[in-house]
Design a protein around this motif. Structure first.
Motif, PDB file in Angstrom:
ATOM      1  N   LEU A  75     -16.721 -12.167 -17.494  1.00 37.22           N
ATOM      2  CA  LEU A  75     -17.868 -11.502 -16.881  1.00 37.22           C
ATOM      3  C   LEU A  75     -18.842 -12.485 -16.224  1.00 37.22           C
ATOM      4  O   LEU A  75     -19.568 -12.116 -15.300  1.00 37.22           O
ATOM      5  CB  LEU A  75     -18.628 -10.699 -17.946  1.00 37.22           C
ATOM      6  N   THR A  76     -18.856 -13.728 -16.697  1.00 39.55           N
ATOM      7  CA  THR A  76     -19.885 -14.690 -16.303  1.00 39.55           C
ATOM      8  C   THR A  76     -19.917 -14.944 -14.805  1.00 39.55           C
ATOM      9  O   THR A  76     -20.989 -15.099 -14.217  1.00 39.55           O
ATOM     10  CB  THR A  76     -19.667 -16.014 -17.063  1.00 39.55           C
ATOM     11  N   PHE A  77     -18.750 -15.002 -14.163  1.00 44.40           N
ATOM     12  CA  PHE A  77     -18.687 -15.414 -12.768  1.00 44.40           C
ATOM     13  C   PHE A  77     -19.190 -14.348 -11.796  1.00 44.40           C
ATOM     14  O   PHE A  77     -19.543 -14.666 -10.645  1.00 44.40           O
ATOM     15  CB  PHE A  77     -17.253 -15.785 -12.389  1.00 44.40           C
TER      16      PHE A  77
ATOM     17  N   TYR B 171     -29.996 -18.330 -14.641  1.00 45.75           N
ATOM     18  CA  TYR B 171     -29.128 -17.261 -15.130  1.00 45.75           C
ATOM     19  C   TYR B 171     -27.653 -17.666 -15.057  1.00 45.75           C
ATOM     20  O   TYR B 171     -26.850 -17.276 -15.904  1.00 45.75           O
ATOM     21  CB  TYR B 171     -29.351 -15.979 -14.332  1.00 45.75           C
ATOM     22  N   SER B 172     -27.286 -18.434 -14.024  1.00 46.64           N
ATOM     23  CA  SER B 172     -25.905 -18.896 -13.897  1.00 46.64           C
ATOM     24  C   SER B 172     -25.503 -19.745 -15.100  1.00 46.64           C
ATOM     25  O   SER B 172     -24.391 -19.627 -15.620  1.00 46.64           O
ATOM     26  CB  SER B 172     -25.729 -19.703 -12.610  1.00 46.64           C
ATOM     27  N   PHE B 173     -26.412 -20.616 -15.522  1.00 45.01           N
ATOM     28  CA  PHE B 173     -26.153 -21.441 -16.694  1.00 45.01           C
ATOM     29  C   PHE B 173     -26.083 -20.594 -17.967  1.00 45.01           C
ATOM     30  O   PHE B 173     -25.270 -20.851 -18.859  1.00 45.01           O
ATOM     31  CB  PHE B 173     -27.267 -22.478 -16.862  1.00 45.01           C
ATOM     32  N   ALA B 174     -26.948 -19.600 -18.080  1.00 39.28           N
ATOM     33  CA  ALA B 174     -27.166 -18.933 -19.366  1.00 39.28           C
ATOM     34  C   ALA B 174     -26.353 -17.663 -19.585  1.00 39.28           C
ATOM     35  O   ALA B 174     -26.202 -17.227 -20.737  1.00 39.28           O
ATOM     36  CB  ALA B 174     -28.652 -18.595 -19.507  1.00 39.28           C
ATOM     37  N   PHE B 175     -25.845 -17.039 -18.532  1.00 38.62           N
ATOM     38  CA  PHE B 175     -25.255 -15.712 -18.614  1.00 38.62           C
ATOM     39  C   PHE B 175     -24.181 -15.622 -19.706  1.00 38.62           C
ATOM     40  O   PHE B 175     -24.218 -14.768 -20.595  1.00 38.62           O
ATOM     41  CB  PHE B 175     -24.677 -15.321 -17.251  1.00 38.62           C
ATOM     42  N   GLY B 176     -23.187 -16.510 -19.643  1.00 30.58           N
ATOM     43  CA  GLY B 176     -22.098 -16.462 -20.609  1.00 30.58           C
ATOM     44  C   GLY B 176     -22.560 -16.684 -22.037  1.00 30.58           C
ATOM     45  O   GLY B 176     -22.086 -16.027 -22.980  1.00 30.58           O
TER      46      GLY B 176
ATOM     47  N   VAL C 164     -16.991 -20.370  -9.039  1.00 28.27           N
ATOM     48  CA  VAL C 164     -15.631 -20.923  -9.006  1.00 28.27           C
ATOM     49  C   VAL C 164     -15.330 -21.699 -10.286  1.00 28.27           C
ATOM     50  O   VAL C 164     -14.265 -21.524 -10.901  1.00 28.27           O
ATOM     51  CB  VAL C 164     -15.423 -21.810  -7.766  1.00 28.27           C
ATOM     52  N   VAL C 165     -16.260 -22.560 -10.726  1.00 28.06           N
ATOM     53  CA  VAL C 165     -15.999 -23.303 -11.966  1.00 28.06           C
ATOM     54  C   VAL C 165     -15.910 -22.342 -13.151  1.00 28.06           C
ATOM     55  O   VAL C 165     -15.138 -22.560 -14.103  1.00 28.06           O
ATOM     56  CB  VAL C 165     -17.067 -24.394 -12.200  1.00 28.06           C
ATOM     57  N   GLN C 166     -16.654 -21.253 -13.088  1.00 30.43           N
ATOM     58  CA  GLN C 166     -16.585 -20.266 -14.164  1.00 30.43           C
ATOM     59  C   GLN C 166     -15.255 -19.507 -14.134  1.00 30.43           C
ATOM     60  O   GLN C 166     -14.699 -19.169 -15.181  1.00 30.43           O
ATOM     61  CB  GLN C 166     -17.779 -19.316 -14.066  1.00 30.43           C
TER      62      GLN C 166
ATOM     63  N   LEU D 142     -21.271 -27.168 -14.864  1.00 29.94           N
ATOM     64  CA  LEU D 142     -20.100 -27.339 -15.719  1.00 29.94           C
ATOM     65  C   LEU D 142     -20.370 -26.943 -17.167  1.00 29.94           C
ATOM     66  O   LEU D 142     -19.535 -26.302 -17.830  1.00 29.94           O
ATOM     67  CB  LEU D 142     -19.642 -28.806 -15.656  1.00 29.94           C
ATOM     68  N   TRP D 143     -21.571 -27.285 -17.662  1.00 30.18           N
ATOM     69  CA  TRP D 143     -21.829 -27.039 -19.076  1.00 30.18           C
ATOM     70  C   TRP D 143     -22.112 -25.576 -19.402  1.00 30.18           C
ATOM     71  O   TRP D 143     -22.111 -25.181 -20.562  1.00 30.18           O
ATOM     72  CB  TRP D 143     -22.939 -27.974 -19.582  1.00 30.18           C
ATOM     73  N   SER D 144     -22.312 -24.761 -18.378  1.00 36.26           N
ATOM     74  CA  SER D 144     -22.378 -23.322 -18.634  1.00 36.26           C
ATOM     75  C   SER D 144     -21.024 -22.815 -19.073  1.00 36.26           C
ATOM     76  O   SER D 144     -20.920 -21.765 -19.730  1.00 36.26           O
ATOM     77  CB  SER D 144     -22.840 -22.578 -17.372  1.00 36.26           C
ATOM     78  N   VAL D 145     -19.972 -23.540 -18.711  1.00 34.21           N
ATOM     79  CA  VAL D 145     -18.607 -23.207 -19.134  1.00 34.21           C
ATOM     80  C   VAL D 145     -18.229 -23.982 -20.398  1.00 34.21           C
ATOM     81  O   VAL D 145     -17.607 -23.441 -21.311  1.00 34.21           O
ATOM     82  CB  VAL D 145     -17.598 -23.504 -18.003  1.00 34.21           C
ATOM     83  N   MET D 146     -18.613 -25.259 -20.465  1.00 34.24           N
ATOM     84  CA  MET D 146     -18.259 -26.075 -21.628  1.00 34.24           C
ATOM     85  C   MET D 146     -18.760 -25.452 -22.933  1.00 34.24           C
ATOM     86  O   MET D 146     -18.081 -25.499 -23.961  1.00 34.24           O
ATOM     87  CB  MET D 146     -18.839 -27.483 -21.473  1.00 34.24           C
TER      88      MET D 146
END
Length: 446
Positions: free
Chosen positions: A269-271, A247-252, A169-171, A45-49
């Motif tokens: 782009l993140t997802f 990488y999922s956490f950090a990409f964005g 999906v969350v992204q 979640l916090w990769s988006v927050m």
């Protein structure tokens, strides 16, 4: 069945399986995937927050990387007790509890997600999201018990893939919120997930079952922890799954920090990488079935090193297009590697059983016993790789303002994984390779 407990369960019996066992197992798989999927979404979640945290929040890029690192750390640690919770409380019961626990970090984020909240508060709430990372371990342990050996690969692959897709999906939901309401409304995303968590817990309560024959085997956990291959495979899984989740956490955040993308541009782009990495995971297992997990893992690490070299070049040249090609290729390769490394684990312990002179069902039972226990430990250590990646990014951006140094360190690690795979599992291999009791194995078929 009494109180949702199934007292007798023998999926290896074809008559039992066709007479209703398969239907029960598939039903439990479906709702296990649902719970695990949402668990992965809350874990990441916090990769988006952090994409919603503009200048008014007063958190610099290094601080944001540390926030997502907290969730990664707690998720990795949670995998160990979650692995054994299924046998202690029952698969259905623990799915209800683990799904319900996801409300804690989600509601907490809903309360605090606004400018003016202290960084310490954000750090605590981000750490709470780590409970979502534990769902994978308990879900895999539970579904492993429902299916016969001949069906485990398919069932576990579907369970893992369905869970992993919770990341993109969350992204995607975050992208939808940013694209429609703007980057100042993070609570909309959280409001979407709160009722979904309740639905997952209710579905588990109404549609899942506990298996009474499943019991913790503390001896297996102890034996697995003492086996050097558990730790060798943990190291290799750090390189595959650790890379995927890190990488999922950090990409964005990398796109925002290094390439100046807006929250909407980054979210758009993140997802892509996590989605492709999740979908291709079963392909890694299929290739490993055909050609041997060790061989696929070896060349997958070579390809990961090549993709990382492309990313380093793009980082130095400040080329977003080349960077995206290299980074998305890395995601795809982490997914392939996740499938091939997990395929190796039961093969290694099966071969150890044969080397001890066992045969037939005795060898299969020994392999299942130790590989099941080892998977929990390997999954937990592998998730710590995500923590290492986020801390490396934090340090790199803090000292140099770019992620180049972090990518150089990842390249060195993939080279070490390549060398370890070859030295332990492929050096001097033969088609009829066997496992010895020494650390140097000549085994290419796992």
């Amino acid at each position: 069945m009494s109180g949702r407990w199934i007292e007798q369960w023998d999926p290896e019996d074809e008559t039992f399986w066709k007479g209703g066992g398969e239907k029960i197992a598939r039903r439990n798989l479906l709702f296990s995937v649902l719970s695990e999927h949402i668990g992965f979404s809350i874990w990441t979640l916090w990769s988006v927050m952090v994409l919603f945290m503009g200048p008014k929040y007063g958190v610099d890029p290094a601080g944001k990387f540390f926030l997502i690192s907290m969730a990664t750390l707690v998720g990795a640690i949670a995998r160990v007790p979650y692995t054994f919770a299924v046998a202690r409380f029952g698969g259905r019961n623990w799915t209800i509890v683990s799904a319900g626990l996801l409300l804690v970090p989600t509601i907490a984020a809903y309360v605090v997600m606004e400018p003016g909240t202290s960084y310490t508060t954000f750090m605590v709430v981000a750490a709470l999201a780590g409970v979502g990372g534990g769902n994978f371990a308990s879900s895999m342990t539970n579904i492993n018990a429902f299916f016969p050996l001949r069906k485990k690969g398919w069932a576990l692959g579907l369970n893992a893939g369905g869970g992993n897709i919770g990341v993109p999906v969350v992204q995607l939901v975050g992208l939808l919120v940013i694209g429609t309401a703007g980057a100042t409304h993070p609570r909309i995303l959280l409001a979407v997930y709160i009722p979904l968590i309740v639905v997952a817990a209710l579905c588990a309560a109404l549609r899942m079952d506990n298996l009474a024959p499943v019991r913790n085997d503390t001896g297996a956990a102890r034996d697995a922890a003492r086996d050097p291959h558990t730790w060798i495979m943990s190291f290799l899984y750090v390189g595959t799954f650790g890379s995927f989740i890190g990488y999922s956490f950090a990409f964005g955040l990398v796109l925002q920090t290094q390439f100046g993308r807006t929250p909407l541009q980054a979210a758009s782009l993140t997802f892509i990488g996590p989605l492709l990495g999740s979908l291709i995971r079963p392909v890694g297992g299929w290739l490993a079935d055909r050609h041997g997990g060790a061989r696929i893992t070896l060349w997958n690490y070579a390809a990961m090193a090549a993709a990382t070299s492309v990313v380093i070049y793009a980082s130095v040249q400040k080329s977003l297009g080349i960077f995206l090609v290299g980074f998305i290729a890395l995601f795809v390769l982490t997914g392939l590697g996740n499938g091939s490394t997990y395929k190796m684990i039961p093969g290694i312990f099966q071969q150890k059983a044969l080397a001890k002179g066992m045969a037939g069902e005795a060898a299969a039972a020994y392999g299942r016993r130790l590989s099941g226990a080892a998977m929990g430990l390997i999954g937990a250590v592998g998730a710590l790789g995500g923590l290492a990646i986020n801390l490396a990014f934090r340090q790199s951006f803090q000292t140099a303002g770019t992620g180049t140094a972090a990518f150089v360190s990842f390249l060195a690690f993939y080279a070490a994984c390549f060398a370890l795979t070859w030295a332990v599992y492929l050096r001097g291999s033969r088609r009829t390779a066997t496992v010895t009791a020494t650390p140097q194995l000549t085994y290419a078929e796992v």
